[in-house]
Design a protein around this motif. Structure first.
Motif, PDB file in Angstrom:
ATOM      1  N   GLN A 100       0.785  -1.229   0.000  1.00  0.00           N
ATOM      2  CA  GLN A 100       0.000   0.000   0.000  1.00  0.00           C
ATOM      3  C   GLN A 100       0.821   1.285   0.000  1.00  0.00           C
ATOM      4  O   GLN A 100       0.416   2.270  -0.590  1.00  0.00           O
ATOM      5  N   SER A 101       1.958   1.313   0.655  1.00  0.00           N
ATOM      6  CA  SER A 101       2.744   2.541   0.698  1.00  0.00           C
ATOM      7  C   SER A 101       4.135   2.315   0.112  1.00  0.00           C
ATOM      8  O   SER A 101       4.615   1.184   0.035  1.00  0.00           O
ATOM      9  N   VAL A 102       4.753   3.417  -0.287  1.00  0.00           N
ATOM     10  CA  VAL A 102       6.104   3.348  -0.835  1.00  0.00           C
ATOM     11  C   VAL A 102       7.072   2.785   0.203  1.00  0.00           C
ATOM     12  O   VAL A 102       7.945   1.974  -0.105  1.00  0.00           O
ATOM     13  N   GLY A 103       6.890   3.207   1.454  1.00  0.00           N
ATOM     14  CA  GLY A 103       7.767   2.725   2.515  1.00  0.00           C
ATOM     15  C   GLY A 103       7.694   1.224   2.692  1.00  0.00           C
ATOM     16  O   GLY A 103       8.712   0.562   2.910  1.00  0.00           O
ATOM     17  N   GLN A 104       6.493   0.677   2.582  1.00  0.00           N
ATOM     18  CA  GLN A 104       6.329  -0.773   2.703  1.00  0.00           C
ATOM     19  C   GLN A 104       7.001  -1.502   1.550  1.00  0.00           C
ATOM     20  O   GLN A 104       7.599  -2.563   1.742  1.00  0.00           O
ATOM     21  N   VAL A 105       6.910  -0.927   0.353  1.00  0.00           N
ATOM     22  CA  VAL A 105       7.569  -1.529  -0.814  1.00  0.00           C
ATOM     23  C   VAL A 105       9.086  -1.529  -0.626  1.00  0.00           C
ATOM     24  O   VAL A 105       9.756  -2.539  -0.857  1.00  0.00           O
TER      25      VAL A 105
END
Length: 342
Positions: free
Chosen positions: A192-197
């Motif tokens: 869901q978020s860039v940080g998670q990716v």
């Protein structure tokens, strides 16, 4: 608030995120199979739900999670050639479009079956399909969503993404043996978020981190399309009023749909273009890469700190079940689409 006051406000949380990030890197040397990135997240999660729950750390952890991560993405552009992005190919773009469209459809369907309002379902759909909190924030005004729906959807989407962040890595290892394109599509197409990716990519290898980030960035570019669609969808079905008022609302809706691409995406492509044409020397690119990695690990600690476990429990089993079912559906959809297109 002046600059000095702002800096003073973010220092406690930022300093703690830096400390947790460095501790994660240090501990990661003793458990290389886990690595520093997930340990930084775990330490942030542990701290943010225990001794660091105080509001004094909130501004700094938010700065780490959002601003530092944005700078990291921009600097990452200065280390990548456009040729790397082109590796996605036409099939990669089709995968992203179908993944997003099917995620929206299944999220709306599941939410309806569980009895949630259309507004809440729309926020959940945009957050899961595009980029988490940012997409929910962009979608909320154009559908006139309630603040309560916005807050709950952000909580559920972020928590779902956090759980998937850890679940998708072993799935990618089992199904694809961490092959770069397929693993990157799974991570970048779902999370869901860039940080998670970035966090999940860091758990695999640098090539997957870069490619999965590109998949994610392409998804974010489509945010404009999603917001415009939601505006038309809710405008057409909910504004059955007199002609004069309808025209006023239509003009207002069009004004609200002027959603710009996040600045860090623009910055990423600018530096990527400069690097492609050799305008960023290799030595400078190495510095960009080093700084980007440091910002990234600090941001991951901030992401962990801002996962509120108590807030999740407060939302109740029904909302949690909604997030879980959407997350599982995304995994199934992605696996099928990767099999067909990649």
């Amino acid at each position: 608030m002046n600059l000095f006051s702002y800096i003073k406000k973010i220092i406690p949380g930022l300093f703690l995120c830096i400390l947790l990030a460095q501790l994660g890197v240090f501990l990661g040397k003793f458990v290389p199979s886990i690595g520093g990135a997930p340990l930084a997240i775990f330490l942030g999660l542990l701290s943010g739900n225990t001794f660091a729950k105080s509001k004094i750390f909130a501004s700094g952890s938010k700065f780490s999670e959002s601003d530092l991560l944005s700078y990291s993405i921009v600097l990452l552009g200065g280390t990548l050639s456009i040729n790397t992005i082109l590796q996605l190919g036409f099939s990669g773009i089709i995968f992203i479009v179908l993944q997003m469209a099917l995620t929206i459809g299944i999220t709306m369907f599941i939410g309806k079956k569980l009895g949630f309002s259309k507004h809440f379902r729309a926020l959940m759909a945009s957050g899961n399909a595009v980029c988490g909190s940012s997409a929910i924030g962009a979608s909320s005004p154009v559908i006139n969503a309630e603040e309560n729906d916005k807050g709950i959807s952000i909580t559920i989407v972020n928590l779902t993404g956090t759980l998937l962040m850890f679940a998708l890595v072993p799935i990618a290892g089992f199904l694809y043996n961490f092959e770069t394109l397929q693993t990157s599509a799974l991570l970048g197409g779902i999370l869901q978020s860039v940080g998670q990716v970035i966090a999940a990519g860091s758990m695999v290898n640098h090539n997957v981190l870069e490619m999965s980030t590109i998949f994610k960035i392409v998804r974010i570019v489509f945010l404009v399309v999603i917001v415009i669609w939601l505006s038309k969808e809710f405008h057409n079905k909910e504004l059955e009023v007199d002609t004069e008022f309808a025209l006023e609302e239509e003009a207002y809706a069009k004004k609200k749909t002027k959603i710009s691409i996040p600045w860090y995406i623009t910055g990423f492509f600018i530096l990527c273009t400069l690097f492609t044409f050799g305008l960023i020397p290799p030595q400078v690119s190495k510095v960009f890469k080093m700084i980007s990695s440091q910002f990234e690990i600090i941001a991951l600690a901030g992401i962990g700190m801002r996962v509120n476990i108590g807030e999740l429990i407060k939302q109740g089993p029904k909302a949690s079940l909604y997030g879980l079912l959407v997350g599982l559906s995304q995994i199934v959809i992605a696996i099928v689409l990767i099999k067909i297109f990649l």
